[in-house]
Design a protein around this motif. Structure first.
Motif, PDB file in Angstrom:
ATOM      1  N   LYS A   1      29.641  25.419  67.019  1.00 53.35           N
ATOM      2  CA  LYS A   1      29.353  26.121  65.763  1.00 53.35           C
ATOM      3  C   LYS A   1      28.514  25.249  64.833  1.00 53.35           C
ATOM      4  O   LYS A   1      27.593  25.740  64.174  1.00 53.35           O
ATOM      5  CB  LYS A   1      30.662  26.501  65.076  1.00 53.35           C
ATOM      6  CG  LYS A   1      31.488  27.523  65.847  1.00 53.35           C
ATOM      7  CD  LYS A   1      32.776  27.849  65.109  1.00 53.35           C
ATOM      8  CE  LYS A   1      33.607  28.852  65.893  1.00 53.35           C
ATOM      9  NZ  LYS A   1      34.898  29.144  65.220  1.00 53.35           N
ATOM     10  N   PHE A   2      28.838  23.959  64.764  1.00 52.54           N
ATOM     11  CA  PHE A   2      28.070  23.029  63.925  1.00 52.54           C
ATOM     12  C   PHE A   2      26.621  22.973  64.394  1.00 52.54           C
ATOM     13  O   PHE A   2      25.685  22.942  63.585  1.00 52.54           O
ATOM     14  CB  PHE A   2      28.711  21.643  64.002  1.00 52.54           C
ATOM     15  CG  PHE A   2      28.001  20.589  63.197  1.00 52.54           C
ATOM     16  CD1 PHE A   2      28.208  20.472  61.835  1.00 52.54           C
ATOM     17  CD2 PHE A   2      27.127  19.698  63.811  1.00 52.54           C
ATOM     18  CE1 PHE A   2      27.558  19.492  61.088  1.00 52.54           C
ATOM     19  CE2 PHE A   2      26.473  18.717  63.077  1.00 52.54           C
ATOM     20  CZ  PHE A   2      26.690  18.616  61.713  1.00 52.54           C
ATOM     21  N   TYR A   3      26.424  22.986  65.693  1.00 48.42           N
ATOM     22  CA  TYR A   3      25.092  22.911  66.281  1.00 48.42           C
ATOM     23  C   TYR A   3      24.252  24.116  65.884  1.00 48.42           C
ATOM     24  O   TYR A   3      23.090  23.982  65.504  1.00 48.42           O
ATOM     25  CB  TYR A   3      25.231  22.831  67.796  1.00 48.42           C
ATOM     26  CG  TYR A   3      23.931  22.608  68.548  1.00 48.42           C
ATOM     27  CD1 TYR A   3      23.387  21.341  68.664  1.00 48.42           C
ATOM     28  CD2 TYR A   3      23.268  23.672  69.153  1.00 48.42           C
ATOM     29  CE1 TYR A   3      22.210  21.125  69.367  1.00 48.42           C
ATOM     30  CE2 TYR A   3      22.098  23.471  69.846  1.00 48.42           C
ATOM     31  CZ  TYR A   3      21.577  22.198  69.950  1.00 48.42           C
ATOM     32  OH  TYR A   3      20.401  21.991  70.636  1.00 48.42           O
ATOM     33  N   SER A   4      24.859  25.300  65.937  1.00 49.45           N
ATOM     34  CA  SER A   4      24.096  26.515  65.640  1.00 49.45           C
ATOM     35  C   SER A   4      23.884  26.722  64.147  1.00 49.45           C
ATOM     36  O   SER A   4      22.825  27.192  63.719  1.00 49.45           O
ATOM     37  CB  SER A   4      24.788  27.733  66.245  1.00 49.45           C
ATOM     38  OG  SER A   4      26.078  27.897  65.681  1.00 49.45           O
ATOM     39  N   LYS A   5      24.877  26.359  63.327  1.00 51.83           N
ATOM     40  CA  LYS A   5      24.798  26.651  61.899  1.00 51.83           C
ATOM     41  C   LYS A   5      24.148  25.541  61.082  1.00 51.83           C
ATOM     42  O   LYS A   5      23.609  25.804  60.001  1.00 51.83           O
ATOM     43  CB  LYS A   5      26.195  26.939  61.348  1.00 51.83           C
ATOM     44  CG  LYS A   5      26.797  28.225  61.882  1.00 51.83           C
ATOM     45  CD  LYS A   5      28.127  28.532  61.211  1.00 51.83           C
ATOM     46  CE  LYS A   5      28.699  29.853  61.715  1.00 51.83           C
ATOM     47  NZ  LYS A   5      29.994  30.174  61.061  1.00 51.83           N
ATOM     48  N   VAL A   6      24.228  24.302  61.544  1.00 54.51           N
ATOM     49  CA  VAL A   6      23.689  23.173  60.775  1.00 54.51           C
ATOM     50  C   VAL A   6      22.454  22.580  61.435  1.00 54.51           C
ATOM     51  O   VAL A   6      21.403  22.441  60.809  1.00 54.51           O
ATOM     52  CB  VAL A   6      24.767  22.082  60.584  1.00 54.51           C
ATOM     53  CG1 VAL A   6      24.188  20.872  59.854  1.00 54.51           C
ATOM     54  CG2 VAL A   6      25.956  22.640  59.822  1.00 54.51           C
ATOM     55  N   VAL A   7      22.561  22.235  62.714  1.00 49.36           N
ATOM     56  CA  VAL A   7      21.438  21.596  63.407  1.00 49.36           C
ATOM     57  C   VAL A   7      20.300  22.581  63.633  1.00 49.36           C
ATOM     58  O   VAL A   7      19.134  22.274  63.357  1.00 49.36           O
ATOM     59  CB  VAL A   7      21.907  21.000  64.756  1.00 49.36           C
ATOM     60  CG1 VAL A   7      20.726  20.387  65.503  1.00 49.36           C
ATOM     61  CG2 VAL A   7      22.985  19.947  64.512  1.00 49.36           C
ATOM     62  N   LEU A   8      20.640  23.769  64.115  1.00 45.35           N
ATOM     63  CA  LEU A   8      19.616  24.767  64.418  1.00 45.35           C
ATOM     64  C   LEU A   8      19.434  25.754  63.268  1.00 45.35           C
ATOM     65  O   LEU A   8      19.158  26.932  63.496  1.00 45.35           O
ATOM     66  CB  LEU A   8      19.958  25.507  65.713  1.00 45.35           C
ATOM     67  CG  LEU A   8      19.890  24.670  66.981  1.00 45.35           C
ATOM     68  CD1 LEU A   8      20.140  25.538  68.202  1.00 45.35           C
ATOM     69  CD2 LEU A   8      18.551  23.952  67.120  1.00 45.35           C
ATOM     70  N   SER A   9      19.577  25.294  62.062  1.00 44.20           N
ATOM     71  CA  SER A   9      19.289  26.104  60.877  1.00 44.20           C
ATOM     72  C   SER A   9      18.584  25.203  59.881  1.00 44.20           C
ATOM     73  O   SER A   9      19.228  24.374  59.233  1.00 44.20           O
ATOM     74  CB  SER A   9      20.591  26.664  60.285  1.00 44.20           C
ATOM     75  OG  SER A   9      20.327  27.404  59.118  1.00 44.20           O
ATOM     76  N   ASN A  10      17.276  25.315  59.789  1.00 39.33           N
ATOM     77  CA  ASN A  10      16.505  24.373  58.970  1.00 39.33           C
ATOM     78  C   ASN A  10      15.960  24.976  57.686  1.00 39.33           C
ATOM     79  O   ASN A  10      15.060  24.426  57.068  1.00 39.33           O
ATOM     80  CB  ASN A  10      15.364  23.760  59.790  1.00 39.33           C
ATOM     81  CG  ASN A  10      14.366  24.802  60.271  1.00 39.33           C
ATOM     82  OD1 ASN A  10      14.509  25.991  59.992  1.00 39.33           O
ATOM     83  ND2 ASN A  10      13.348  24.352  60.988  1.00 39.33           N
ATOM     84  N   ILE A  11      16.494  26.140  57.282  1.00 37.32           N
ATOM     85  CA  ILE A  11      16.059  26.753  56.023  1.00 37.32           C
ATOM     86  C   ILE A  11      17.275  27.221  55.229  1.00 37.32           C
ATOM     87  O   ILE A  11      18.326  27.520  55.799  1.00 37.32           O
ATOM     88  CB  ILE A  11      15.097  27.944  56.247  1.00 37.32           C
ATOM     89  CG1 ILE A  11      15.684  28.959  57.228  1.00 37.32           C
ATOM     90  CG2 ILE A  11      13.742  27.456  56.723  1.00 37.32           C
ATOM     91  CD1 ILE A  11      14.814  30.174  57.452  1.00 37.32           C
ATOM     92  N   GLY A  12      17.112  27.275  53.906  1.00 38.95           N
ATOM     93  CA  GLY A  12      18.182  27.713  53.029  1.00 38.95           C
ATOM     94  C   GLY A  12      18.140  29.207  52.776  1.00 38.95           C
ATOM     95  O   GLY A  12      17.317  29.943  53.343  1.00 38.95           O
ATOM     96  N   GLU A  13      19.013  29.671  51.899  1.00 37.70           N
ATOM     97  CA  GLU A  13      19.139  31.104  51.638  1.00 37.70           C
ATOM     98  C   GLU A  13      17.856  31.702  51.074  1.00 37.70           C
ATOM     99  O   GLU A  13      17.497  32.836  51.380  1.00 37.70           O
ATOM    100  CB  GLU A  13      20.304  31.350  50.669  1.00 37.70           C
ATOM    101  CG  GLU A  13      21.679  31.028  51.250  1.00 37.70           C
ATOM    102  CD  GLU A  13      21.993  31.869  52.480  1.00 37.70           C
ATOM    103  OE1 GLU A  13      21.555  33.035  52.530  1.00 37.70           O
ATOM    104  OE2 GLU A  13      22.666  31.350  53.380  1.00 37.70           O
ATOM    105  N   GLY A  14      17.160  30.937  50.218  1.00 37.87           N
ATOM    106  CA  GLY A  14      15.919  31.439  49.637  1.00 37.87           C
ATOM    107  C   GLY A  14      14.867  31.733  50.685  1.00 37.87           C
ATOM    108  O   GLY A  14      14.221  32.795  50.667  1.00 37.87           O
TER     109      GLY A  14
END
Length: 340
Positions: free
Chosen positions: A205-218
């Motif tokens: 889960k950390f890998y998909s939500k933090v590592v493979l997520s490089n943009i914020g909500e905006g």
């Protein structure tokens, strides 16, 4: 059964747990992501055993002036060379030297200061740093003390910070302590169990939500707007081209291509919370405060994470092109509208 030890996610987890990874995949962010005290105890136990293993190896060299025999230290402290840069290897060598030198305990304490920050009130790991060793008797005393400290803090039923491992593993450790088998290897099965538990329950889960997520909500919202814009314009153009007579020439249908691309690029990046452009340049969308802090301390994005996100970005880009080209060919192949 798939060998998880060879997976990218598992190798990255080892880097994180051993404190050699950089933002965004830091040990602090991983511990925060773990959410509960039970998972934090697993990480603290891993740290204690790894430190015990590192000190044990250093003391073996110091007392006997030779390399430790195979299996005398924990195998999990060794990382795949693919994921360790020259700079990180150099830092690990310096840390090992500071650990093996009785005259340089301050450097060792400083190197592991982050452990104290991660586990306020925990004394087991810090106590291991204060030990020194110059004779075989000192080594035996250190092993006995360290083994009992770790077991008392994490393993026994009245432990201050018990780890969630099987009863069989706990009994095996307690039995070896009763037989005075004092070495880091008595915890090897427990460490292996903990690594697999953290990997399956948290790292994926950390890998998909933090590592493979490089943009914020905006920026995620911006990708949704791009998707809606591309979709609206594409279908509007398609209806116009198909119904008002411009269908007679396929030339006009080429104008739909960029909007098809917008449609799929926007949706794929929105759905995956991932920006292909950021990945290609090795950057991430961060809050202004975090960006300033990283620049102030000259901290760069983790090299392993950059490699992963670059490959992932290229895969998403190829997927977008396949969908775009396929849809465009369908548009070109559409039959003209026949007026009744």
């Amino acid at each position: 059964m798939q060998d998880i030890n060879a997976s990218v996610e598992f190798q990255l987890m080892l880097r994180i747990l051993n404190g050699i990874s950089k933002p965004p995949a830091t040990k602090e962010s991983f511990i925060d992501f773990c959410e509960n005290q039970s998972d934090a105890a697993l990480v603290e136990f891993f740290d204690a055993v790894m430190l015990y293993s590192a000190r044990y190896e250093a003391f073996l060299k110091q007392v006997y002036n030779k390399e430790p025999v195979d299996g005398s230290v924990m195998p999990h402290a060794v990382f795949g060379a693919k994921w360790v840069s020259e700079e990180e290897t150099k830092n690990q060598d310096l840390l090992a030297k500071s650990q093996s030198s009785g005259d340089n305990l301050e450097a060792c304490k400083k190197a592991f200061q982050q452990l104290k920050e991660c586990y306020p009130g925990g004394t087991t790991i810090q106590a291991l740093l204060l030990e020194s060793c110059s004779t075989e008797k000192d080594l035996d005393r250190f092993c006995a003390k360290a083994s009992h400290q770790i077991a008392t803090h994490f393993i026994i039923s009245s432990a201050q910070n018990p780890v969630n491992i099987t009863y069989k593993l706990k009994e095996g450790i307690i039995q070896k302590l009763g037989e005075k088998q004092y070495s880091p290897t008595i915890f090897s099965d427990a460490v292996d169990f903990i690594l697999r538990k953290l990997y399956s329950e948290r790292m994926i889960k950390f890998y998909s939500k933090v590592v493979l997520s490089n943009i914020g909500e905006g920026e995620i919202h911006m990708r949704w707007i791009i998707f809606l814009t591309g979709t609206t314009v594409f279908w509007t153009m398609l209806v116009i081209l198909w119904t008002v007579g411009l269908h007679q020439s396929s030339f006009y249908r080429f104008f739909t291509y960029p909007f098809i691309y917008w449609m799929f690029a926007g949706y794929i990046q929105y759905n995956n919370r991932f920006c292909v452009t950021h990945a290609s340049f090795g950057t991430r969308n961060m809050s202004p405060d975090l960006s300033r802090a990283l620049k102030e301390f000259h901290v760069t994005t983790d090299t392993c994470v950059m490699m992963i996100t670059k490959d992932y970005g290229e895969a998403l880009y190829r997927r977008c092109l396949v969908f775009t080209i396929t849809t465009f060919l369908i548009v070109l192949a559409l039959p003209p509208y026949h007026y009744s």
